[in-house]
Design an enzyme around this catalytic site. Structure first.
Site, PDB file in Angstrom:
ATOM      1  N   SER A   1     -38.647  17.102  51.938  1.00 26.52           N
ATOM      2  CA  SER A   1     -37.935  16.191  51.594  1.00 26.52           C
ATOM      3  C   SER A   1     -37.094  15.618  52.759  1.00 26.52           C
ATOM      4  CB  SER A   1     -36.998  16.687  50.555  1.00 26.52           C
ATOM      5  OG  SER A   1     -36.334  15.674  49.823  1.00 26.52           O
TER       6      SER A   1
ATOM      7  N   GLU B   1     -44.902  11.693  49.987  1.00 29.86           N
ATOM      8  CA  GLU B   1     -44.698  12.117  48.712  1.00 29.86           C
ATOM      9  C   GLU B   1     -43.342  11.311  48.473  1.00 29.86           C
ATOM     10  OE1 GLU B   1     -41.947  14.253  47.760  1.00 29.86           O
ATOM     11  OE2 GLU B   1     -41.033  14.375  49.985  1.00 29.86           O
TER      12      GLU B   1
ATOM     13  N   HIS C   1     -41.987  17.167  45.629  1.00 30.19           N
ATOM     14  CA  HIS C   1     -40.910  17.739  44.588  1.00 30.19           C
ATOM     15  C   HIS C   1     -41.973  18.087  43.212  1.00 30.19           C
ATOM     16  CE1 HIS C   1     -38.748  15.489  47.467  1.00 30.19           C
ATOM     17  NE2 HIS C   1     -37.560  15.849  46.770  1.00 30.19           N
TER      18      HIS C   1
END
Length: 311
Positions: A120, A216, A281
């Site tokens: 992330s 992502e 995620h």
């Protein structure tokens, strides 16, 4: 953007009895999950050193774990400590990019190379560490998050990637070829919105040539994904891409809308493109090494990491 043309150096994996550090470069850390995560690391036979400011809170900004100076000091101290064999991020959120100008990169360059683990928001650190230090890292679950403390599948995959840096073939039951074909290159990328946010900063390296782009994101609507992809494409970020591997798109709207957007913006690159490999995620989150040689087989739905990097 400085160019990286080959796979990065893979730091040695930690061994049983080694000491690892936990730092919080971004958002505030839930103390109960932190304790649970540390206990799990210790159950792997690791000694764990938690950064001094990991449980701090920024004096004014509730979305940050402590001040920028303190978060940077924890990361730099852990990286430069010769007793630390890996640095693991406690959680993501936002804030890693605010540390980049505060780190003593010369001191970090002199320190023994070690693995950085996180995903992330940690994408910003992976990109800059790869650029400045030439080191591969692991894009995987963070220690004080449910992905590590409550998801045994994700946790076990991280354990294997951390301790057993061997050839591995990554796959997911949800993957599908958006564009068929095979490609080889060096893995790079991570969180899409963080990558787009680094444009213009001088900190986003030119992708490896050839590269396998990994992407992502979470809680970004299709039009926002379009914006980020278009920014990166206009900046030339995909020019050396031999293939594209897409991870999870949690809370980014209906799956078919996300797929349509990604295919519309990237489909004419003419390279193999794999949908939903299972990193990012999502439940059962895969740990994917960045900066290592890999082979993509879109039709088979696999990304094979070579023997030179963790997998």
């Amino acid at each position: 953007m400085p160019t990286i043309t080959a796979a990065r150096t893979v730091p040695p994996p930690p061994r049983t009895g080694d000491t690892v550090a936990v730092v919080a470069p971004a958002g505030p850390v839930p103390e109960e999950q932190l304790r649970a995560g540390v206990e799990l690391l210790e159950s792997w036979g690791l000694r764990v050193r938690v950064g001094e400011h990991v449980t701090d809170r920024h004096p004014r900004l509730a979305y940050l774990a402590g001040s920028d100076a303190d978060r940077a000091a924890d990361l730099e101290r852990a990286w430069c400590d010769p007793e630390i064999s890996a640095v693991l991020c406690a959680r993501g959120g936002y804030g890693s990019v605010r540390l980049l100008s505060r780190l003593d990169w010369r001191a970090m360059e002199r320190a023994p190379g070690k693995l950085l683990v996180g995903s992330s928001d940690t994408t910003a650190l992976h990109e800059v560490l790869g650029l400045r230090l030439g080191l591969a890292g692991l894009f995987g679950p963070m220690i004080a998050t449910k992905a590590f403390t409550e998801d045994p599948t994700a946790r076990e995959h991280l354990r294997r990637a951390l301790f057993e840096p061997t050839r591995a073939q990554l796959s997911s039951p949800h993957s599908a070829a958006l564009r068929s074909g095979r490609a080889t290159g060096v893995t790079h990328g991570g969180n899409l919105s963080v990558l787009a946010g680094l444009l213009g900063s001088g900190e986003l390296p030119e992708p490896p040539n050839p590269g396998i782009a990994l992407l992502e994101d979470v809680t970004e609507q299709p039009y926002q994904l379009d914006r980020y992809l278009t920014q990166l494409r206009r900046a030339g970020w995909f020019e050396a891409a031999a293939g594209v591997v897409l991870g999870s798109w949690q809370d980014c709207g209906p799956s078919e809308g996300v797929r349509a957007t990604l295919l519309d913006v990237l489909g004419d690159l003419g390279v193999p493109m794999l949908w939903e490999l299972g990193f990012g995620h999502c439940d059962g989150q895969l740990t994917v090494p960045l900066g290592v040689s890999a082979e993509l087989d879109a039709e088979a739905g696999t990304l094979t990491i070579g023997g030179t990097g963790p997998g």
